[in-house]
Each structure stands twice: as structure tokens, then as C-alpha cells.
Design a protein around this motif. Structure first.
Motif, short mmCIF file in Angstrom:
data_model
loop_
_atom_site.label_atom_id
_atom_site.label_comp_id
_atom_site.label_asym_id
_atom_site.label_seq_id
_atom_site.Cartn_x
_atom_site.Cartn_y
_atom_site.Cartn_z
N ALA A 261 -43.44 -95.21 -27.24
CA ALA A 261 -44.19 -95.78 -28.37
C ALA A 261 -43.25 -96.17 -29.50
CB ALA A 261 -45.22 -94.78 -28.87
N HIS A 262 -42.22 -95.35 -29.72
CA HIS A 262 -41.26 -95.64 -30.78
C HIS A 262 -40.45 -96.89 -30.47
CE1 HIS A 262 -42.49 -91.51 -31.10
NE2 HIS A 262 -41.95 -91.39 -32.30
N CYS A 298 -50.56 -95.35 -29.99
CA CYS A 298 -49.82 -94.68 -31.07
C CYS A 298 -49.79 -95.60 -32.28
CB CYS A 298 -48.39 -94.36 -30.64
SG CYS A 298 -48.30 -93.15 -29.30
N HIS A 299 -49.89 -95.00 -33.46
CA HIS A 299 -49.92 -95.75 -34.72
C HIS A 299 -48.72 -95.29 -35.54
CE1 HIS A 299 -53.95 -95.34 -33.08
NE2 HIS A 299 -54.30 -96.45 -33.71
N MET A 300 -47.71 -96.15 -35.69
CA MET A 300 -46.44 -95.78 -36.29
C MET A 300 -46.31 -96.41 -37.69
SD MET A 300 -45.60 -94.50 -33.31
CE MET A 300 -43.89 -94.14 -33.18
N GLY A 301 -46.25 -95.55 -38.70
CA GLY A 301 -46.05 -96.01 -40.07
C GLY A 301 -44.82 -95.36 -40.66
N VAL A 302 -44.05 -96.11 -41.45
CA VAL A 302 -42.83 -95.57 -42.04
C VAL A 302 -42.94 -95.54 -43.56
CG1 VAL A 302 -41.31 -96.18 -40.13
CG2 VAL A 302 -41.74 -97.86 -41.94
N SER A 303 -42.16 -94.65 -44.16
CA SER A 303 -42.17 -94.51 -45.62
C SER A 303 -40.78 -94.14 -46.10
CB SER A 303 -43.19 -93.44 -46.05
OG SER A 303 -42.90 -92.20 -45.43
N PRO A 475 -55.10 -108.07 -41.04
CA PRO A 475 -54.57 -109.02 -40.06
C PRO A 475 -53.74 -108.30 -39.01
CG PRO A 475 -53.43 -109.25 -42.17
CD PRO A 475 -54.56 -108.31 -42.40
N VAL A 476 -53.79 -108.83 -37.79
CA VAL A 476 -53.05 -108.26 -36.67
C VAL A 476 -51.97 -109.26 -36.25
CG1 VAL A 476 -53.17 -107.55 -34.27
CG2 VAL A 476 -54.96 -106.85 -35.86
N VAL A 477 -50.74 -108.78 -36.18
CA VAL A 477 -49.61 -109.61 -35.75
C VAL A 477 -49.25 -109.25 -34.32
CG1 VAL A 477 -47.19 -110.19 -36.17
CG2 VAL A 477 -48.72 -109.74 -38.11
N LEU A 478 -49.18 -110.26 -33.47
CA LEU A 478 -48.74 -110.06 -32.09
C LEU A 478 -47.32 -110.62 -31.95
CD1 LEU A 478 -52.00 -111.22 -30.28
CD2 LEU A 478 -51.28 -108.88 -30.77
N SER A 479 -46.51 -109.91 -31.21
CA SER A 479 -45.13 -110.36 -31.08
C SER A 479 -45.04 -111.54 -30.12
CB SER A 479 -44.23 -109.22 -30.60
OG SER A 479 -44.65 -108.78 -29.34
N LYS A 480 -43.99 -112.32 -30.28
CA LYS A 480 -43.77 -113.47 -29.40
C LYS A 480 -43.59 -113.00 -27.97
CE LYS A 480 -40.90 -117.61 -28.92
NZ LYS A 480 -39.72 -118.34 -29.47
N GLU A 481 -42.84 -111.93 -27.81
CA GLU A 481 -42.66 -111.33 -26.49
C GLU A 481 -43.72 -110.25 -26.29
OE1 GLU A 481 -40.85 -112.18 -24.06
OE2 GLU A 481 -39.39 -113.54 -24.96
N VAL A 482 -44.53 -110.42 -25.26
CA VAL A 482 -45.58 -109.42 -25.05
C VAL A 482 -44.99 -108.07 -24.65
CG1 VAL A 482 -47.36 -111.09 -24.46
CG2 VAL A 482 -45.92 -110.19 -22.65
N GLU A 483 -43.77 -108.10 -24.11
CA GLU A 483 -43.13 -106.85 -23.68
C GLU A 483 -42.30 -106.25 -24.81
OE1 GLU A 483 -44.24 -105.78 -21.07
OE2 GLU A 483 -44.83 -107.48 -19.84
N SER A 484 -42.95 -105.94 -25.92
CA SER A 484 -42.23 -105.46 -27.10
C SER A 484 -41.53 -104.12 -26.87
CB SER A 484 -43.19 -105.33 -28.29
OG SER A 484 -43.69 -106.57 -28.65
N VAL A 485 -42.11 -103.28 -26.03
CA VAL A 485 -41.48 -101.99 -25.76
C VAL A 485 -40.12 -102.21 -25.09
CG1 VAL A 485 -41.70 -99.80 -24.52
CG2 VAL A 485 -43.70 -100.82 -25.61
N LEU A 486 -40.08 -103.15 -24.16
CA LEU A 486 -38.81 -103.48 -23.49
C LEU A 486 -37.82 -104.10 -24.47
CD1 LEU A 486 -40.23 -104.81 -20.12
CD2 LEU A 486 -38.71 -102.85 -20.38
N VAL A 487 -38.31 -104.92 -25.38
CA VAL A 487 -37.41 -105.48 -26.41
C VAL A 487 -36.86 -104.35 -27.27
CG1 VAL A 487 -37.27 -106.97 -28.45
CG2 VAL A 487 -38.51 -107.75 -26.43
#
Length: 550
Positions: A261-262, A298-303, A475-487
Motif C-alpha cells: 500500500a505504501h 488503505c488510506h495514506m495521509g502525510v503530515s 475530487p479523485v485523481v487517477l494516475s496515468k499508469e494504472v499500475e501505480s504500486v509497481l511504479v
């Protein structure tokens, strides 16, 4: 498909071990996936709530998919390798041979999966200690973390496993060890799943208090006493044996790994959003939440400073983005829940045959069927009398209650495809309402979230994405590459290679935005009412349980 470029290109290999499959991608320095492959891996369920895998099966799949994606590529162009995996527990002996995590003595089944809930009694006792380390996991430790699983092994498999164990690895760390021969652990895994703190390290008093003082005696050799930041280069790179297994040159840089997830968060949350008219433009990365949605979510937020959120894991320092604190909310069953609901319905065979006849996936067909039956209504309004509480596998966040069960209110005697489509829609809405519950809890505690960044298998479903936009109002942003975990995994390899000065630089260069889905503001009143009903459902569940237990 491989790039046709003949001029030298810098490539990175990302390897992702999910719950049911292993995937690999060859990714270029701009974040484009040039080639990818996947292979299923085995899961054993010897009894309810026990889920096991084989580290040998997983490594063999890693090797198979990696060989496929690098086939025909000039090896000198491949600069680094990054791994991510589920936070499952791998057990090996002093010679790194697998040890059974089951009473049957099946040594090849040496992995307790992340979603295994066998250690309920152990986690209840750990939480009863109210030890200070629990404040970094939302106040309550999850059964999906490693200490309760370790305690279960000691109490149930003392002679066959506990006393023979040489090393306990989080699966991402097992993979980096397998690639390099170095037993270093990633800060991501030990901080998020093992109670290590980035400033104080291991807390002896915690392990002694819960009955695992054995781990303290050998200076934590079994669970890791050398910790690296994600993306840091491990050892001297690929060993000759691992290089041969993977089809890569010896010595290529291998990165300290991430939980899956990270890695997804890394692949999307740092993307450049200029020109998309998003509220997070010109705002710090702390205004974004990355949602990685597959089997679970998983919902990942940073601070910039630590935020303690009741029922949400963290804050973890530098566990995903170096220098920032991470909070991690989650839902234990999302993709798995949708599959369970759809495949268990009496009309599923009809759905299967009609989807096959139209050459569509079952979910594409269901989305089209909802469009047919909605008439003049917005699709989401079809569930005005149908409501789902989605915790069929307990609640991870923000209620941290393993004992909660799923609920469906509004069933009729109808058994057809229309009813299957409606329960499918209501389940997706329930998952999105659960996300809203998590986000509101994070915001109450001090986070300021304006935009969601989605990746993972469920982000490919347009209905799932639109419901999350409409129900959260963001709003929901989708990445250009659907395989974001692999990126994200490849970004680790890029950092380990030295080609980027920092993970942040690699994130900005390799993470790319694809599509933006805006919420329909006209539907806000309807979904506010659905949310009110959603919260009532869990109140009622607790009320009737109280009555039955009195």
C-alpha cells in the motif's frame, strides 16, 4: 510490449507481491510502464481465519515475472530493483529454511498472511497492556500486525516453530534479503507493523510485557537490528544467485522495500498536478490522501508534524515519504467484499453468462446494467431503500473493532439480475461511506484533506471511483499508469541506483496524473442522508449485541 527506443534508456524493475499474485514491471525514468507481467500465487486456508502462503512459491513467481519483463532489454540499461509486498509474516530457521506456521508441520507453508485473524486472543491481551507504543497505532493494535502473530506462534507452535526460528521477516524484507543476502529491515515495515520507532528503535519493555522477552535477549537479531530507509541501497546489490534467478545482472542496486500500500502511495501522492484545477494545486502534499484499493483498501495521509488519529495507524515518521509523518487508515475487505457479494448471489451464473456473451467483465456488465435500470434517476439513487455495513471481516479503521459483522438492510424476495446489480452498487457505496468515515476522523484529529489519489485494481472501476468522489465530496485523481504500486516499487529502485537525489524528486518525475473525477455536488444531500443511515447501522449492531450479551 517493450519500448522501441534504441538510444540508452534508464530502466527500473518494480516487483509487487499482492495477496493472490506477483506482478513485475519495467519502468522508465519518466514513470512509464514499458512491460509488465503477473503470476498467481497459492493461498491455503486450513481453517477459518487462517491464511497461509509459501515464501518459496512467492520467490519463484517473482523470478518468473521479472524474467518476462526484462526479456529482450539491454541489461546495462536496467539500473535498480525495488520490491513491495503485503505485510505478511515469513518464518525461517537459522539456515533460512522455511518453518511451518501450522500444526500440520507443512514447512513450505511458512507465511502467515496479513489478513490472517488467528491471533485475536493475543491482540486483545496486547491491547489490554495499554503500553505507550500503542499510541502509534491509533491506540489499538490490529490483529493484522506482527506482534500478536509472533505471540500466537510462541503459544501454539513453541517446539515446532518458535524455538527453531532463526528469523521472522515481514514479507517485503524477506524479498530484499533473498535478493541481496542482507538481513536489514525497512523502516516502513518495522515502524508500521512491528512497533519500532524511528527515534527510539525497539522498546524492550513492550516485548517483555507481552511475553516475547526472548526477542530482546539476542538484541533483536530475529526481527531486525539493522534498519534502512525505504529506497536506500541494500548491501552490494543483487547476489550472483538472485541475479540468475531473476534474469538480471549481478550487482544491480536493490532498494530497501515498502509495504504494498505504501508503494502505491509513493506512486501517486507526489505527482505534479499543475493545470488540472485541483484544490491541492499549490498546496503541500499534506493536503492529499492516497487510497490504494485492491483486496483491501488503505488510506495514506502525510503530515509535517505527528497527528494522532484514534483508530487510524500511525503517526509513523518517514515510513513512506522521507521526513513526513504517515497516518494509515484502512478497510480489511473491499475488493474481496465486492467479489464475495457478487459471486455469492443466486443470479451470479446468469451474470457470468451474459457478461461472457457480451465480451465484458462481470463488473463492466453490472455497471451497464445499472445504467439500464436507473431510468431518469442518477445511478446512486437506486439504493434509497438498500443499505450495507461493509465490515464482513471486522473494522480496521476508524472503529478498530474486529468483532463487527457485515449488515444488509432492505432485502426483498427478488432474486434476479436487477437485485444483484443493486446489492453490488450498495456495497460499493458502503465502502465509499467507510472511506468518508475514515477521512472525517483524520480531519477531526488535524489533517486537512482536499483531494483523493486512487490506485489499485478497484480504481479501474469507474463506478467505484465516481461513488468515492460523490460520497466524500472530494475530487479523485487517477494516475496515468494504472499500475501505480509497481511504479512506486520502481521509484525505490530508481532511488537505490543513485539516479535521483531523493524519493521526492523521483515521485515528482515518475508519478503522472491521468484522469480527474469530480464529485457531483447536486447529489450531496442524498449521500449525506446515506451517511447518516450508515452510522446508524453500526449503532444498531452494537445495541442488539449488547441485548444478546446481557
Amino acid at each position: 510490449m517493450h519500448s522501441k527506443k534504441q538510444t540508452p534508456v534508464k530502466y527500473y524493475v518494480g516487483i509487487d507481491v499482492g495477496s493472490a499474485s506477483v506482478r513485475a514491471a519495467l519502468v522508465d525514468e519518466c514513470g512509464a510502464v514499458v512491460a509488465h507481467a503477473d503470476q498467481p500465487i497459492q493461498i491455503w486456508e486450513p481453517q477459518p481465519d487462517h491464511y497461509e502462503q509459501s515464501s518459496a512459491d512467492i520467490w519463484a513467481a517473482c523470478c518468473s515475472v521479472t524474467k518476462k519483463v526484462v526479456r529482450g532489454v539491454d541489461a546495462s540499461w536496467i539500473r535498480g530493483v525495488g520490491f513491495d509486498a503485503t505485510c505478511s509474516l515469513v518464518v525461517v530457521d537459522n539456515q533460512f529454511q522455511p518453518l511451518a506456521v501450522n500444526g500440520e508441520g507443512q514447512n513450505h507453508r511458512n507465511v502467515i498472511m496479513w489478513m490472517d485473524h488467528r491471533a485475536v486472543s493475543q491482540v486483545e491481551r496486547i491491547n489490554a497492556t495499554q503500553h505507550r507504543v500503542l499510541s502509534y497505532v491509533g491506540g489499538v493494535m490490529s490483529v493484522e500486525m506482527q506482534p500478536p502473530k509472533l505471540l500466537w506462534i510462541k503459544e501454539n507452535l513453541q517446539e515446532s516453530c518458535w524455538e527453531k526460528a532463526g528469523y521472522f521477516f515481514d514479507l517485503p524484507d524477506f524479498l530484499s534479503w533473498k535478493a541481496t543476502g542482507v538481513t536489514s529491515r525497512s523502516l516502513c515495515t518495522v515502524v508500521c507493523k512491528w512497533t519500532y520507532t524511528s527515534d527510539g528503535g525497539w522498546d524492550d519493555s513492550f516485548w517483555k510485557m507481552i511475553g516475547l522477552e526472548d526477542l530482546v535477549k539476542d538484541k533483536y537479531e530475529k526481527i531486525g537490528n539493522h534498519v534502512l530507509s525505504p529506497g536506500e541501497s541494500v548491501g552490494k546489490g543483487l547476489t550472483p544467485e538472485a541475479a540468475k534467478d531473476l534474469g538480471l545482472p549481478e550487482g544491480i542496486a536493490v532498494a530497501a522495500s515498502l509495504i504494498d500500500a505504501h508503494a502505491g502511495g509513493l506512486g501517486v501522492i507526489g505527482a505534479d498536478v499543475k493545470g488540472h484545477n485541483l484544490p491541492c494545486e499549490n498546496q503541500p502534499i499534506t493536503s492529499r490522501v492516497a487510497m490504494i484499493c485492491g483486496t483491501s483498501s488503505c488510506h495514506m495521509g502525510v503530515s509535517e508534524t505527528p497527528v494522532f488519529v484514534p483508530g487510524v495507524w500511525g503517526p509513523y515518521f518517514s515510513a513512506m515519504v522521507p521526513g513526513l509523518w504517515l497516518n494509515e487508515g484502512g478497510q480489511s475487505a473491499t475488493g474481496k467484499l465486492i467479489d464475495h457479494v457478487v459471486r455469492g448471489h443466486v443470479a451470479f451464473p446468469e451474470l457470468q453468462s451474459k457478461a461472457a456473451a457480451s465480451a465484458h467483465s462481470i463488473y463492466t456488465y453490472l455497471n451497464s446494467h445499472l445504467d439500464l435500470i436507473k431510468k431518469s434517476l442518477p445511478v446512486g439513487f437506486l439504493t434509497v431503500d438498500l443499505h450495507v455495513w461493509p465490515d464482513f471481516h471486522g473494522n480496521r479503521s476508524p472503529l478498530t473493532d474486529l468483532t463487527l459483522k457485515g449488515m444488509v438492510v432492505g432485502l426483498t424476495l427478488s432474486r434476479g439480475l436487477d437485485e444483484l446489480a443493486l446489492i453490488y452498487l450498495a456495497t460499493i457505496q458502503a465502502i465509499a461511506l467507510g472511506t468518508r468515515h475514515i477521512l472525517e476522523t483524520m480531519e477531526t484529529a488535524g489533517h486537512h484533506v482536499s483531494t483523493l489519489f486512487l490506485c489499485g485494481g478497484l480504481s479501474k472501476n469507474p463506478l467505484f471511483v465516481q461513488m468515492h468522489a460523490d460520497i466524500t465530496g472530494k475530487p479523485v485523481v487517477l494516475s496515468k499508469e494504472v499500475e501505480s504500486v509497481l511504479v512506486g516499487a520502481a521509484i525505490l529502485g530508481a532511488c537505490a541506483s543513485g539516479d535521483f537525489a531523493s524519493i521526492q524528486e523521483a515521485m515528482a518525475k515518475m508519478g503522472k496524473i491521468g484522469r480527474v473525477v469530480q464529485p457531483n455536488r447536486e447529489h450531496k444531500r442524498f449521500y449525506d442522508k446515506k451517511y447518516e443511515v450508515f452510522l446508524k447501522l453500526v449503532e444498531h449492531q452494537r445495541e442488539y449485541r449488547s441485548i444478546m450479551n446481557s
